[in-house]
Design a protein around this motif. Structure first.
Motif: not given
Length: 334
Positions: A179, A231, A216, A183, A214, A218-220, A210-211, A177
């Motif tokens: 946020e 996810v 994301d 990365q 699209y 921070y982790i996309g 992820p938020q 998680d």
């Protein structure tokens, strides 16, 4: 030593018996799963008799067949004192009611081992979630990140350590998680961790939250490179949240479905609708009737649909068992 070994064997036999006689094992490929975060006591109110809304210990929430996965929130800092992580479990395990392992900033919450094992014996998955809104999950480079996989393996999963926060309990995987931050190293960390997982006979899972915008931020990139099992997309506190379900220019489950089928290295990855469990969320809460409609229509339209994620269990129980209503919607097929 012989007696302790006998007790462990007896417990293992008992748990196996429970799983064999009626309890259905957790199935990540199901489209009826409900994942609900536990650990942060989002509701926050103190009930005088401590029986309802104030966050209860984990076993309290495993007594029925409603919730399938409990991500424990959170591992908040990857490197605290002693070069080990720190965890925060609100009222359940904190510096006021638990000790730190000597020379570290890591709490000894080993009293939760029996709770975790009870939930697992009931066919539920229990994972550790890294990050959160104020989380600091960071690596300087790929080498450091790959080495950290062994730390997580030894502390929470199938490895061994004298500083296991949950004692003998072996969790079922991890959740990311993320946020904030960079990365850097995430792919190396998760790739190394997956290798450790794959060497075991036990099934482990890697999920992310992820938020909904699209990709994301921070982790996309990590999602596009590592084969996640699921996810838990946070469809709240954003323009693409549940409140905008009827506006297809904003509500973007279709985008995440395309990502699952065409981009993710794991084409069996499941996409969950992440939702607030009460109106206490910043934005995005919908009532159970609206949620039922969204669940049924989304499952009908998108084969990647895996279920629902709720934040969090204390809010869900305080909100007239919102989790129960969501599970009922997941189990019904119009």
């Amino acid at each position: 030593m012989v007696v302790a070994g006998f007790l462990r064997l007896t417990l293992s036999s008992l748990l196996l018996g429970i799983m064999t006689h009626g309890t259905v094992a957790f199935d990540m490929l199901s489209n009826e799963n409900l994942a609900v975060y536990w650990g942060q006591n989002s509701y926050g109110a103190i009930n005088p008799d401590n029986t309802a809304h104030w966050q209860q210990t984990l076993s309290y929430y495993c007594k029925d067949n409603v919730i399938d996965t409990f991500p424990i929130a959170f591992l908040v800092d990857s490197y605290a004192e002693g070069n080990l992580p720190s965890i925060d479990l609100a009222n359940i395990c904190n510096s006021g009611n638990a000790d730190y392992f000597p020379g570290t900033g890591l709490l000894n919450c080993s009293f939760l081992a029996s709770d975790i094992e009870m939930c697992q014996s009931a066919g539920k998955a229990v994972t550790i979630s890294l990050g959160g809104g104020s989380g600091n999950i960071h690596f300087q480079n790929d080498a450091q990140a790959a080495a950290y996989a062994k730390t997580i393996w030894n502390l929470f999963l199938g490895g061994t350590s004298k500083t296991r926060p949950f004692g003998s309990a072996i969790l079922d995987g991890i959740d990311m998680d993320i946020e904030g931050g960079s990365q850097t190293g995430y792919v190396s960390f998760l790739t190394a961790l997956r290798k450790l997982m794959n060497r075991s006979k036990k099934k482990y899972y890697i999920t992310a939250a992820p938020q909904c915008p699209y990709p994301d931020g921070y982790i996309g990139k990590t999602l596009n490179t590592v084969g996640f099992d699921a996810v838990y997309v946070q469809f709240y506190n954003n323009y693409c949240g549940l409140k905008h379900y009827n506006n297809r220019n904003d509500w973007n489950f279709a985008t995440w479905d395309k990502w699952a089928k065409n981009v993710s290295p794991n084409r069996d990855v499941k996409v969950y609708i992440g939702a607030p469990a009460s109106s206490a969320a910043g934005s995005g809460y919908v009532n159970s009737k609206q949620m039922t409609t969204i669940i049924q229509q989304t499952r009908s339209n998108y084969s990647s649909f895996g279920g629902v994620m709720l934040w969090d269990v204390s809010d869900a129980h305080a909100n007239h068992r919102y989790d129960k209503a969501v599970k009922q919607a997941l189990k019904s097929h119009p």
